[in-house]
Design a protein around this motif. Structure first.
Motif, PDB file in Angstrom:
ATOM      1  N   GLU A  97       0.829  -1.208   0.000  1.00 24.45           N
ATOM      2  CA  GLU A  97       0.000   0.000   0.000  1.00 24.45           C
ATOM      3  C   GLU A  97       0.863   1.257   0.000  1.00 24.45           C
ATOM      4  O   GLU A  97       1.816   1.378   0.762  1.00 24.45           O
ATOM      5  CB  GLU A  97      -0.921   0.001   1.226  1.00 24.45           C
ATOM      6  N   LEU A  98       0.501   2.197  -0.859  1.00 27.45           N
ATOM      7  CA  LEU A  98       1.127   3.517  -0.908  1.00 27.45           C
ATOM      8  C   LEU A  98       0.143   4.525  -0.330  1.00 27.45           C
ATOM      9  O   LEU A  98      -0.850   4.885  -0.964  1.00 27.45           O
ATOM     10  CB  LEU A  98       1.503   3.878  -2.345  1.00 27.45           C
ATOM     11  N   VAL A  99       0.415   4.960   0.891  1.00 25.23           N
ATOM     12  CA  VAL A  99      -0.429   5.926   1.595  1.00 25.23           C
ATOM     13  C   VAL A  99       0.247   7.287   1.478  1.00 25.23           C
ATOM     14  O   VAL A  99       1.415   7.445   1.834  1.00 25.23           O
ATOM     15  CB  VAL A  99      -0.602   5.552   3.076  1.00 25.23           C
ATOM     16  N   MET A 100      -0.489   8.278   0.983  1.00 27.59           N
ATOM     17  CA  MET A 100       0.088   9.609   0.830  1.00 27.59           C
ATOM     18  C   MET A 100      -0.634  10.599   1.739  1.00 27.59           C
ATOM     19  O   MET A 100      -1.852  10.470   1.966  1.00 27.59           O
ATOM     20  CB  MET A 100       0.033  10.048  -0.632  1.00 27.59           C
ATOM     21  N   VAL A 101       0.131  11.555   2.252  1.00 26.38           N
ATOM     22  CA  VAL A 101      -0.386  12.553   3.184  1.00 26.38           C
ATOM     23  C   VAL A 101      -0.144  13.928   2.582  1.00 26.38           C
ATOM     24  O   VAL A 101       0.999  14.284   2.279  1.00 26.38           O
ATOM     25  CB  VAL A 101       0.295  12.453   4.562  1.00 26.38           C
ATOM     26  N   ALA A 102      -1.200  14.697   2.381  1.00 28.81           N
ATOM     27  CA  ALA A 102      -1.107  16.031   1.805  1.00 28.81           C
ATOM     28  C   ALA A 102      -1.746  17.034   2.757  1.00 28.81           C
ATOM     29  O   ALA A 102      -2.460  16.673   3.697  1.00 28.81           O
ATOM     30  CB  ALA A 102      -1.787  16.073   0.437  1.00 28.81           C
ATOM     31  N   GLY A 103      -1.510  18.311   2.475  1.00 32.44           N
ATOM     32  CA  GLY A 103      -2.081  19.365   3.296  1.00 32.44           C
ATOM     33  C   GLY A 103      -1.183  20.586   3.291  1.00 32.44           C
ATOM     34  O   GLY A 103      -0.029  20.521   2.857  1.00 32.44           O
ATOM     35  N   SER A 146       4.875  16.468   8.489  1.00 31.46           N
ATOM     36  CA  SER A 146       6.221  16.016   8.837  1.00 31.46           C
ATOM     37  C   SER A 146       6.287  15.518  10.271  1.00 31.46           C
ATOM     38  O   SER A 146       6.996  14.549  10.568  1.00 31.46           O
ATOM     39  CB  SER A 146       7.236  17.146   8.624  1.00 31.46           C
ATOM     40  N   THR A 147       5.555  16.172  11.159  1.00 34.49           N
ATOM     41  CA  THR A 147       5.507  15.710  12.550  1.00 34.49           C
ATOM     42  C   THR A 147       4.947  14.304  12.621  1.00 34.49           C
ATOM     43  O   THR A 147       5.438  13.462  13.394  1.00 34.49           O
ATOM     44  CB  THR A 147       4.657  16.661  13.407  1.00 34.49           C
ATOM     45  N   LEU A 148       3.929  14.008  11.819  1.00 33.72           N
ATOM     46  CA  LEU A 148       3.369  12.659  11.802  1.00 33.72           C
ATOM     47  C   LEU A 148       4.446  11.635  11.446  1.00 33.72           C
ATOM     48  O   LEU A 148       4.575  10.598  12.111  1.00 33.72           O
ATOM     49  CB  LEU A 148       2.221  12.572  10.800  1.00 33.72           C
ATOM     50  N   LEU A 174       8.488   8.520   3.950  1.00 36.46           N
ATOM     51  CA  LEU A 174       9.171   9.433   3.038  1.00 36.46           C
ATOM     52  C   LEU A 174       8.551  10.825   3.117  1.00 36.46           C
ATOM     53  O   LEU A 174       7.357  10.995   2.874  1.00 36.46           O
ATOM     54  CB  LEU A 174       9.067   8.915   1.599  1.00 36.46           C
ATOM     55  N   ASP A 175       9.380  11.819   3.445  1.00 32.44           N
ATOM     56  CA  ASP A 175       8.892  13.194   3.585  1.00 32.44           C
ATOM     57  C   ASP A 175       9.267  13.988   2.330  1.00 32.44           C
ATOM     58  O   ASP A 175      10.413  14.395   2.156  1.00 32.44           O
ATOM     59  CB  ASP A 175       9.496  13.841   4.826  1.00 32.44           C
ATOM     60  N   GLU A 176       8.314  14.184   1.450  1.00 27.48           N
ATOM     61  CA  GLU A 176       8.467  14.948   0.207  1.00 27.48           C
ATOM     62  C   GLU A 176       9.671  14.488  -0.630  1.00 27.48           C
ATOM     63  O   GLU A 176      10.557  15.286  -0.957  1.00 27.48           O
ATOM     64  CB  GLU A 176       8.580  16.442   0.515  1.00 27.48           C
ATOM     65  N   PRO A 177       9.726  13.222  -1.022  1.00 25.48           N
ATOM     66  CA  PRO A 177      10.881  12.724  -1.777  1.00 25.48           C
ATOM     67  C   PRO A 177      10.949  13.232  -3.206  1.00 25.48           C
ATOM     68  O   PRO A 177      11.959  13.019  -3.879  1.00 25.48           O
ATOM     69  CB  PRO A 177      10.673  11.204  -1.752  1.00 25.48           C
ATOM     70  N   THR A 178       9.909  13.910  -3.698  1.00 22.29           N
ATOM     71  CA  THR A 178       9.918  14.414  -5.070  1.00 22.29           C
ATOM     72  C   THR A 178       9.989  15.935  -5.140  1.00 22.29           C
ATOM     73  O   THR A 178       9.908  16.511  -6.226  1.00 22.29           O
ATOM     74  CB  THR A 178       8.655  13.956  -5.826  1.00 22.29           C
ATOM     75  N   ILE A 196       4.479   5.226   3.383  1.00 24.42           N
ATOM     76  CA  ILE A 196       3.726   6.407   3.811  1.00 24.42           C
ATOM     77  C   ILE A 196       4.537   7.611   3.369  1.00 24.42           C
ATOM     78  O   ILE A 196       5.687   7.779   3.785  1.00 24.42           O
ATOM     79  CB  ILE A 196       3.486   6.431   5.321  1.00 24.42           C
ATOM     80  N   MET A 197       3.946   8.428   2.529  1.00 20.60           N
ATOM     81  CA  MET A 197       4.688   9.511   1.874  1.00 20.60           C
ATOM     82  C   MET A 197       3.961  10.835   2.019  1.00 20.60           C
ATOM     83  O   MET A 197       2.770  10.937   1.734  1.00 20.60           O
ATOM     84  CB  MET A 197       4.870   9.171   0.388  1.00 20.60           C
ATOM     85  N   VAL A 198       4.688  11.852   2.450  1.00 25.83           N
ATOM     86  CA  VAL A 198       4.166  13.214   2.523  1.00 25.83           C
ATOM     87  C   VAL A 198       4.436  13.918   1.200  1.00 25.83           C
ATOM     88  O   VAL A 198       5.512  13.767   0.608  1.00 25.83           O
ATOM     89  CB  VAL A 198       4.831  13.984   3.687  1.00 25.83           C
ATOM     90  N   THR A 199       3.467  14.671   0.734  1.00 23.51           N
ATOM     91  CA  THR A 199       3.645  15.416  -0.509  1.00 23.51           C
ATOM     92  C   THR A 199       2.847  16.709  -0.469  1.00 23.51           C
ATOM     93  O   THR A 199       1.839  16.817   0.234  1.00 23.51           O
ATOM     94  CB  THR A 199       3.200  14.583  -1.725  1.00 23.51           C
ATOM     95  N   HIS A 200       3.315  17.705  -1.250  1.00 20.15           N
ATOM     96  CA  HIS A 200       2.539  18.916  -1.493  1.00 20.15           C
ATOM     97  C   HIS A 200       1.887  18.878  -2.863  1.00 20.15           C
ATOM     98  O   HIS A 200       1.106  19.770  -3.194  1.00 20.15           O
ATOM     99  CB  HIS A 200       3.437  20.156  -1.404  1.00 20.15           C
ATOM    100  N   ASP A 201       2.221  17.871  -3.652  1.00 14.29           N
ATOM    101  CA  ASP A 201       1.731  17.791  -5.031  1.00 14.29           C
ATOM    102  C   ASP A 201       0.426  16.996  -5.065  1.00 14.29           C
ATOM    103  O   ASP A 201       0.424  15.763  -5.020  1.00 14.29           O
ATOM    104  CB  ASP A 201       2.784  17.139  -5.921  1.00 14.29           C
ATOM    105  N   LEU A 202      -0.683  17.707  -5.162  1.00 16.55           N
ATOM    106  CA  LEU A 202      -1.987  17.046  -5.130  1.00 16.55           C
ATOM    107  C   LEU A 202      -2.213  16.164  -6.351  1.00 16.55           C
ATOM    108  O   LEU A 202      -2.894  15.139  -6.266  1.00 16.55           O
ATOM    109  CB  LEU A 202      -3.094  18.089  -5.023  1.00 16.55           C
ATOM    110  N   ASN A 203      -1.657  16.544  -7.490  1.00 17.00           N
ATOM    111  CA  ASN A 203      -1.845  15.730  -8.687  1.00 17.00           C
ATOM    112  C   ASN A 203      -1.052  14.431  -8.616  1.00 17.00           C
ATOM    113  O   ASN A 203      -1.533  13.384  -9.067  1.00 17.00           O
ATOM    114  CB  ASN A 203      -1.479  16.520  -9.941  1.00 17.00           C
ATOM    115  N   LEU A 204       0.149  14.456  -8.038  1.00 18.00           N
ATOM    116  CA  LEU A 204       0.875  13.201  -7.826  1.00 18.00           C
ATOM    117  C   LEU A 204       0.108  12.306  -6.872  1.00 18.00           C
ATOM    118  O   LEU A 204       0.013  11.084  -7.073  1.00 18.00           O
ATOM    119  CB  LEU A 204       2.270  13.478  -7.263  1.00 18.00           C
ATOM    120  N   ALA A 205      -0.451  12.898  -5.832  1.00 19.46           N
ATOM    121  CA  ALA A 205      -1.251  12.118  -4.890  1.00 19.46           C
ATOM    122  C   ALA A 205      -2.469  11.515  -5.583  1.00 19.46           C
ATOM    123  O   ALA A 205      -2.825  10.361  -5.356  1.00 19.46           O
ATOM    124  CB  ALA A 205      -1.681  12.994  -3.716  1.00 19.46           C
TER     125      ALA A 205
END
Length: 273
Positions: free
Chosen positions: A37-43, A50-52, A172-176, A203-212
């Motif tokens: 599973e690839l779980v992504m976190v945006a916001g 990042s704290t999560l 992974l915290d914003e790897p892209t 579990i990956m944090v991202t700011h890119d909503l389209n990648l998510a």
């Protein structure tokens, strides 16, 4: 259905500041991640993403809640550092420390949890290092010093080190964030392939909503330390919800080339009138 390899329940983190008292950074966040599973976190920035990850990695202590990892699940505190590092790998958002080592040496450091305390790299370690460098398109830089590379190249080297660690769970915290479009897709396709072939949980944090929207098996959308929505990208990424969280207008429609949502900033904002 795969049983989770990570379970977080009611995770809460407070920041204590002299004049303002306690400020809630994470407010009762719960989530799971299963093999494959690839779980992504945006916001928005400052919403607790990042704290999560730092909580899940065991770096930031909890004020309430619990985190368990493994198969079967056990509390984080039950793991010795080396045992935890064999199971889980963490890539922080920033790594500004000087790195005088070569790309090959840096990626090879990912094998440290698997080596004897004063051990040397074996053939398998070297093969895994080469494979990780090839996956992240840094093999041609193998003999270069990391501190002489561009930001995007450094980011891929550190991600290759995480891959070389061969964990069952990656945080992974914003790897892209520092990558061009082609490298972003390459990274996401690599992670997706590893989820499928190895049963890796990410579990990956991202700011890119389209990648998510394109790659997330499950998406969490954060706002002010809380999870505003969690589920499939089509269910989470609605224009009304995004406008309420980001305070700017969005257009959300179906992508013309894939069954995923497409997110566009609306040109109808006051700045364009």
């Amino acid at each position: 259905m795969n049983l989770p390899v990570l379970s977080a329940e009611g995770t809460t983190v407070l920041a204590r500041r002299r004049r303002r008292g306690s400020v809630t950074i994470l407010d009762g966040i719960s989530l799971t991640a299963a093999p494959g599973e690839l779980v992504m976190v945006a916001g928005p920035s400052g919403s607790g993403k990042s704290t999560l990850l730092r909580v899940l990695a065991g770096i930031t202590p909890l004020d309430a809640g619990k985190v368990c990892i493994g198969r079967p699940l056990r509390p984080l505190a039950a793991y010795a550092p080396r045992e935890r590092a064999r199971f889980m790998a963490f890539l922080p958002q920033e790594n500004s420390a000087e790195n005088p080592f070569s790309v090959r040496e840096t990626v090879l450091f990912g094998r440290a949890p698997w080596q004897a305390f004063y051990g040397c790299a074996c053939e398998n370690d070297r093969n895994l290092t080469q494979h990780a460098m090839e996956l992240l398109d840094v093999a041609s830089l193998a003999d270069c010093r990391v501190d002489e590379l561009s930001g995007g190249e450094k980011q891929r080297v550190l991600l290759a080190r995480v891959l070389c660690q061969t964990p069952q769970l990656m945080l992974l915290d914003e790897p892209t964030s520092a990558q061009d479009y082609g490298q972003q897709i390459r990274i996401m396709e690599t992670l997706t392939a590893l989820c499928t072939s190895r049963g890796l949980a990410v579990i990956m944090v991202t700011h890119d909503l389209n990648l998510a929207a394109m790659y997330a098996h499950r998406l969490l959308l954060f706002s002010h330390g809380q999870c505003a929505a969690q589920g499939l990208p089509f269910d989470v990424l609605t224009a009304a919800r995004l406008e309420a969280i980001y305070h700017c207008p969005f257009i959300v429609d179906k992508h013309p080339c894939a069954p995923v949502p497409r997110i566009t900033l609306s040109p109808l904002s006051p700045l364009h009138r």
